[in-house]
Design a protein around this motif. Structure first.
Motif: not given
Length: 257
Positions: A6-8, A13-18, A38-43
């Protein structure tokens, strides 16, 4: 749903917060970070799953002392570093369902076998293999057996070593994987990023390629996306007052957004 496929296909882009060690061994801080994310658009929100004694020996000897002059953790013993950066596993048991219920994806990097077993028990939907573990084939094999998507960082690898990882995945009938371009420096300098390898990796490995970014701002991530990266991973901290083991190569959640 096959997340990596699905990401492809996705336009963005798929955004990861580490989170890494930015919880600072404080559950209240961790909760604040997560609630802000949780209030952001990170995935996705990512963690690291390990126990210090699963990583190294508790020895105060030279072989276990970080001596690199440019390291953020110079003169720290490995066991002490891992102890200070580890997240209690009972926190992860609470946090995973909390994040899922709010529409984001929680997942983690396991660093030893026991960590894989734990993540399997809490139904971790994706597994990340860190750069320094991507030649730890017994660990990767155990992750493959979970039948979950695998994201593998390549920050310490030569092309031939990446090829060996991909060959191992294919040999074990693992098709659901992606690779992240990465520079294992903390923080990473622009001059060391070599982002023009991203289209090369796309062509050679024919899988979803992303970028694990250890720079201190968002410029490199934007360039990586322009070169074909479909996944971006950034270390995040609560705010600029944060003083943690990883804060010097992390960006604030506001800057991430």
């Amino acid at each position: 749903m096959n997340i990596l496929k699905q990401i492809k296909k996705n336009k963005y882009p798929f955004i990861i917060a580490e989170v890494s060690a930015n919880h600072n061994q404080n559950f209240t801080t961790l909760k604040k970070i997560i609630d802000k994310l949780l209030k952001t658009k990170v995935d996705a929100i990512k963690f690291q799953t390990f126990k210090p004694d699963g990583m190294t020996l508790k020895l105060k000897k030279d072989d276990f002392l970080i001596k690199e002059k440019n390291s953020l953790w110079k003169n720290t013993y490995l066991f002490d570093l891992y102890k200070a950066s580890s997240m209690p596993w009972e926190w992860q048991e609470k946090i995973f369902p909390y994040i899922k219920k709010r529409g984001k994806i929680p997942f983690s990097s396991p660093f030893h076998f026991e960590a894989v077993n734990f993540l399997k028990n809490i139904n971790c939907p994706i597994y990340k293999v860190a750069s320094l573990e991507n030649n730890f084939f017994p660990l990767i094999k155990k992750i493959i057996n979970t039948n979950k998507p695998i994201i593998i960082s390549t920050g310490a690898s030569t092309y031939n070593e990446i090829h060996e990882v991909v060959k191992f995945l294919k040999k074990n009938n693992c098709k659901n994987y992606s690779l992240l371009k990465c520079t294992s420096s903390y923080p990473a300098k622009y001059t060391d990023l070599n982002l023009d390898t991203i289209p090369v990796m796309i062509k050679k490995f024919k899988c979803t390629i992303g970028f694990s970014d250890h720079t201190k701002d968002g410029l490199a991530a934007k360039v990586a996306v322009s070169m074909g990266a479909k996944i971006i991973e950034k270390h995040v901290k609560l705010d600029n007052k944060s003083n943690t083991l990883d804060s010097k190569f992390s960006i604030t959640i506001s800057d991430l957004e």
